[in-house]
Enzyme design. Structure first.
Site, PDB file in Angstrom:
ATOM      1  N   ASP A  81      -5.891  -4.091 -11.616  1.00  0.00           N
ATOM      2  CA  ASP A  81      -7.156  -3.644 -12.204  1.00  0.00           C
ATOM      3  C   ASP A  81      -8.329  -4.351 -11.514  1.00  0.00           C
ATOM      4  O   ASP A  81      -8.276  -5.569 -11.292  1.00  0.00           O
ATOM      5  CB  ASP A  81      -7.120  -4.007 -13.703  1.00  0.00           C
ATOM      6  N   ASP A 104     -12.282  -1.954  -6.587  1.00  0.00           N
ATOM      7  CA  ASP A 104     -13.578  -1.817  -7.241  1.00  0.00           C
ATOM      8  C   ASP A 104     -14.679  -2.207  -6.249  1.00  0.00           C
ATOM      9  O   ASP A 104     -15.050  -3.370  -6.131  1.00  0.00           O
ATOM     10  CB  ASP A 104     -13.612  -2.711  -8.490  1.00  0.00           C
ATOM     11  N   HIS A 178     -17.853  -3.221 -20.157  1.00  0.00           N
ATOM     12  CA  HIS A 178     -16.741  -4.129 -20.447  1.00  0.00           C
ATOM     13  C   HIS A 178     -17.113  -5.123 -21.550  1.00  0.00           C
ATOM     14  O   HIS A 178     -18.270  -5.438 -21.738  1.00  0.00           O
ATOM     15  CB  HIS A 178     -16.359  -4.909 -19.183  1.00  0.00           C
ATOM     16  N   GLY A 179     -16.106  -5.600 -22.263  1.00  0.00           N
ATOM     17  CA  GLY A 179     -16.340  -6.626 -23.270  1.00  0.00           C
ATOM     18  C   GLY A 179     -16.552  -6.041 -24.658  1.00  0.00           C
ATOM     19  O   GLY A 179     -16.408  -4.838 -24.868  1.00  0.00           O
ATOM     20  N   SER A 211     -12.767   0.067 -25.153  1.00  0.00           N
ATOM     21  CA  SER A 211     -12.309  -0.521 -26.422  1.00  0.00           C
ATOM     22  C   SER A 211     -13.175  -0.070 -27.597  1.00  0.00           C
ATOM     23  O   SER A 211     -14.386   0.131 -27.457  1.00  0.00           O
ATOM     24  CB  SER A 211     -12.328  -2.052 -26.335  1.00  0.00           C
ATOM     25  N   ASP A 259      -8.773  -3.476 -22.863  1.00  0.00           N
ATOM     26  CA  ASP A 259      -8.456  -4.901 -22.783  1.00  0.00           C
ATOM     27  C   ASP A 259      -9.011  -5.628 -24.008  1.00  0.00           C
ATOM     28  O   ASP A 259      -8.282  -6.285 -24.752  1.00  0.00           O
ATOM     29  CB  ASP A 259      -9.042  -5.494 -21.488  1.00  0.00           C
TER      30      ASP A 259
HETATM   31  P1  13P Z   1     -12.696  -3.107 -22.542  1.00  0.00           P
HETATM   32  O1  13P Z   1     -13.431  -4.393 -22.317  1.00  0.00           O
HETATM   33  O2  13P Z   1     -13.564  -2.119 -23.260  1.00  0.00           O
HETATM   34  O3  13P Z   1     -11.401  -3.277 -23.204  1.00  0.00           O
HETATM   35  O4  13P Z   1     -12.419  -2.472 -21.090  1.00  0.00           O
HETATM   36  C1  13P Z   1     -11.325  -2.892 -20.338  1.00  0.00           C
HETATM   37  C2  13P Z   1     -11.333  -2.372 -18.937  1.00  0.00           C
HETATM   38  O5  13P Z   1     -12.100  -1.524 -18.552  1.00  0.00           O
HETATM   39  C3  13P Z   1     -10.336  -2.951 -18.024  1.00  0.00           C
HETATM   40  O6  13P Z   1     -10.479  -2.461 -16.732  1.00  0.00           O
HETATM   41  O1  G3H Z   2     -12.076  -4.747 -16.879  1.00  0.00           O
HETATM   42  C1  G3H Z   2     -11.917  -5.930 -16.967  1.00  0.00           C
HETATM   43  C2  G3H Z   2     -10.759  -6.526 -17.601  1.00  0.00           C
HETATM   44  O2  G3H Z   2     -10.929  -6.588 -18.961  1.00  0.00           O
HETATM   45  C3  G3H Z   2     -10.437  -7.839 -16.958  1.00  0.00           C
HETATM   46  O3  G3H Z   2     -10.890  -8.947 -17.575  1.00  0.00           O
HETATM   47  O4  G3H Z   2     -11.076 -10.478 -15.581  1.00  0.00           O
HETATM   48  O5  G3H Z   2     -11.206 -11.331 -17.926  1.00  0.00           O
HETATM   49  O6  G3H Z   2      -9.053 -10.535 -17.024  1.00  0.00           O
HETATM   50  P1  G3H Z   2     -10.526 -10.413 -16.973  1.00  0.00           P
HETATM   51 ZN    ZN Z   3     -12.582  -2.070 -16.250  1.00  0.00          ZN
END
Ligand code: 13P
Ligand code: G3H
Ligand code: ZN
Length: 309
Positions: A81, A104, A178-179, A211, A259
């Site tokens: 990812d 990415d 994200h987050g 999420s 995530d």
């Molecule tokens: P969330 O933070 O909304 O769970 O998104 C996760 C994500 O896009 C991982 O690539």
């Molecule tokens: O899209 C992002 C994922 O949630 C990755 O998060 O780099 O904290 O593992 P991380």
């Molecule tokens: Zn992502």
């Protein structure tokens, strides 16, 4: 069985449903996700961020996934990812552990993103792997991913990008981030933009930052919280409502990345366990509860993405 993205997403694309892509970082999150997939006989994408590799190590995570793939009947994709480090992505492709990678290049200039994506797509394809790319910037912060402003994906550019790079899936920016803090006002995705991208682009589209950040999970997290400032901040967290996820899937999203919801569920289960039993010191008890919480949330997501339940 380990398969690549095409194996799952092309069928989902035709059938107008989506496959869940869940971030794993350790044994418990992996087992939690796979148990959910097994119980619903649904395939899932297991993905590791660069941060997860730093935390647990590629070989450890890959070994866990290999064992899971051997033991389960449901097809699994093992996917990198948000790969940003060119050397690391090449190492992942060469490792033979993964069946799919994401490059990415969203923060690069259009032409540079296109050039690098094409190069990595060729390398991935030569090994029977798939490549997900990203065009447009998705806002938000999680360890290694951070952007202050989003830049929505331009449909015409997306068409040119996919034709040129031969990527297998495209992550689009249509208003998610994200987050846990995704929206300050009413959550709203740019569905008209998504429809236009889907009209012009033939490959499966990916929704990152999807999420739901459900209120009851947040309440569990800050139950008996004594740090008032933190509680107020958590109260302001807002995710993507289920109705918008359904809408996005209806109009072309085929892979949905989750995530934060796993982190919230896992952590609130562990936190509650300690609140209920302050003397507990067996990690198998609280990590086991975290693992079960992951299974529950992943089951909910799988049903949502398939339009079931
Ligand atoms: P969330 O933070 O909304 O769970 O998104 C996760 C994500 O896009 C991982 O690539
Ligand atoms: O899209 C992002 C994922 O949630 C990755 O998060 O780099 O904290 O593992 P991380
Ligand atoms: Zn992502």
């Amino acid at each position: 069985m380990l398969v690549n993205l095409n194996k799952l997403l092309l069928r989902a694309h035709k059938g107008h449903y989506a496959v869940g892509a869940f971030n794993i970082n350790n044994l418990e999150t992996l087992q939690g996700v796979v148990a959910a997939a097994e119980s619903l006989c649904a395939p899932v994408i297991l993905q590791t961020s660069e941060g997860a590799l730093e935390y647990a190590g590629m070989e450890y995570l890959a070994s866990l996934v290999r064992v899971a793939a051997k033991k389960t009947r449901v097809p699994l994709v093992f996917h990198l990812d948000h790969g940003k480090d060119f050397a690391l992505i090449k190492q992942v492709i060469r490792s033979g552990f993964y069946t799919s990678v994401m490059f990415d290049g969203s923060r690069l200039l259009f032409k540079e993103n296109m050039r690098k994506t094409r190069e990595l797509a060729m390398l991935a394809h030569a090994r029977g792997m798939t490549l997900e790319a990203e065009l447009g910037v998705i806002k938000g912060t999680e360890d290694k991913i951070s952007a202050n402003e989003d830049l929505f994906t331009d449909p015409q550019q997306a068409a040119e990008f996919v034709a040129e790079t031969k990527c297998d899936a495209l992550a689009v920016s249509i208003g998610t981030s994200h987050g846990a803090f995704k929206f300050s006002g009413t959550p709203k995705l740019d569905i008209e933009r998504l429809k236009e991208i889907a009209r012009l682009v033939r490959v499966p589209l990916v929704l990152h930052g999807a999420s739901g950040v459900e209120k009851h999970e947040l309440e569990k997290l800050h139950e008996k919280c004594e740090v008032v400032g933190d509680c107020e901040r958590l109260n302001a967290a807002k995710g993507v409502p289920d109705s918008q996820i359904r809408e996005a899937i209806k109009f072309g999203i085929t892979k949905v990345n989750i995530d934060s919801d796993l982190r919230l569920s896992f952590t609130s289960a562990v936190r509650l366990a300690f609140l209920n039993d302050k003397k507990m010191f067996d990690p198998r008890i609280y990590l086991g509860l975290g693992r079960s919480a992951v299974t529950e949330i992943v089951k909910k997501k799988i049903k949502l993405f398939k339009g079931k339940g």
